[in-house]
Scaffold this motif. Sequence first.
Motif, PDB file in Angstrom:
ATOM      1  N   ASN A  96      -1.161 -71.992  32.893  1.00  0.00           N
ATOM      2  CA  ASN A  96       0.289 -71.866  32.747  1.00  0.00           C
ATOM      3  C   ASN A  96       0.849 -71.102  33.937  1.00  0.00           C
ATOM      4  N   ASP A  99       6.654 -69.476  34.888  1.00  0.00           N
ATOM      5  CA  ASP A  99       7.769 -69.954  34.075  1.00  0.00           C
ATOM      6  C   ASP A  99       7.304 -70.834  32.915  1.00  0.00           C
ATOM      7  N   LYS A 100       6.041 -70.622  32.491  1.00  0.00           N
ATOM      8  CA  LYS A 100       5.495 -71.225  31.269  1.00  0.00           C
ATOM      9  C   LYS A 100       5.351 -72.749  31.355  1.00  0.00           C
ATOM     10  N   LYS A 101       5.101 -73.276  32.561  1.00  0.00           N
ATOM     11  CA  LYS A 101       4.812 -74.701  32.725  1.00  0.00           C
ATOM     12  C   LYS A 101       3.301 -74.889  32.847  1.00  0.00           C
ATOM     13  N   ARG A 102       2.813 -76.025  32.359  1.00  0.00           N
ATOM     14  CA  ARG A 102       1.376 -76.271  32.361  1.00  0.00           C
ATOM     15  C   ARG A 102       0.958 -77.117  33.558  1.00  0.00           C
ATOM     16  N   ASN A 149       5.922 -69.592  40.153  1.00  0.00           N
ATOM     17  CA  ASN A 149       6.697 -70.534  39.368  1.00  0.00           C
ATOM     18  C   ASN A 149       6.185 -71.949  39.596  1.00  0.00           C
ATOM     19  N   TYR A 150       6.543 -72.818  38.670  1.00  0.00           N
ATOM     20  CA  TYR A 150       6.094 -74.208  38.698  1.00  0.00           C
ATOM     21  C   TYR A 150       6.472 -74.887  40.020  1.00  0.00           C
ATOM     22  N   LEU A 195      -0.560 -82.823  36.646  1.00  0.00           N
ATOM     23  CA  LEU A 195       0.279 -82.462  35.499  1.00  0.00           C
ATOM     24  C   LEU A 195      -0.319 -83.053  34.229  1.00  0.00           C
ATOM     25  N   ASN A 199       3.863 -84.345  30.580  1.00  0.00           N
ATOM     26  CA  ASN A 199       4.872 -83.709  31.452  1.00  0.00           C
ATOM     27  C   ASN A 199       5.214 -84.537  32.677  1.00  0.00           C
ATOM     28  N   VAL A 203       8.725 -84.443  35.114  1.00  0.00           N
ATOM     29  CA  VAL A 203       8.647 -83.969  36.497  1.00  0.00           C
ATOM     30  C   VAL A 203       9.121 -85.039  37.463  1.00  0.00           C
TER      31      VAL A 203
END
Length: 310
Positions: A96, A99-102, A149-150, A195, A199, A203
């Motif tokens: 992760n 900013d909590k994106k995988r 961040n992502y 990704l 997701n 994206v």
Amino acid sequence: MSDQNIVDINERKGNVDWKKYRTSGIFLIIFLVLVGIILSNLFIVKEGEYKVIRQFGEVVDYKDEPGLSYKIPFIQTVTTLPKYQMIYDVEEAEINTRDKKRLIIDNYSVWKIENPKLMIANARTVAGAEAKMGEFIYSVVRAELGKLNYDEVINDEKSSRGSLNDVVTAKVNELLVRDNYGIQVIDVRMKRTDLPVENEQTVFTRMISDREKIAQEYLSRGDADKNRIIANTDKVVKEILSKAKADAEVIRGEGEAEAAKIYNESFSKDAEFYQLFRTLESYKTTINGETMIILPSDSPYANLLMGNLQ
């Protein structure tokens, strides 16, 4: 000498020869066994490998210089470990971002064994060392990418992870030294960043939107440049036309002055002809297909029209 005595002498000779050969044979067998034991306990250390010597299962020594060496028979055993650099493909894992994106990260590492005794004591085998190294790499990569961040991870233009590989390599080595694993990581590289399937469409849509926004900015900038160029061109054209008009007025004034001068000179030379010329010129503006003129018959103008020049 009787026949019995001859037989006894022959028997004694036969007994002496048999004992002599038996003793020689025993010594020969013992010698061959010793040679076999010595040869079987010699081993060669080759370039690019460690020879690890174990005694009752415990590592007591290792050889890393090429050459011939020897171990204690029946007590010690020898195993081989690679001394050259190896590549370990770290199993891909999901992390992760800040900013909590995988993200799915796939890494590989280049590593080598520095101290076989420590490696065997703590990791047992090469596979065990790779497993422990993979755990450390995943832990460090997850921590480092968790600080970004992502957009910083997937967008090279905004990325701040230029030295991430060096940071991960250094921190993994710190953990390996701390736990005495006897191995060193030469380099850790991120070979793929993917990704999760769910997701990807989001994206892609966002990337398309970003690209369209950038394209619109370029178009707006182009329109602004176009309008500025047109305005500058119009300004230059107006200036040129204004200057040309002013120059034309000057030239026209000079021409009219020159014409007036010529008229005056001509008038002074032949006043009657000039008067005639002026009269004829006036006809151009006063007479056309619908013009009606009433003149006395004795008018000079009428005489000229009628051809009476006297």
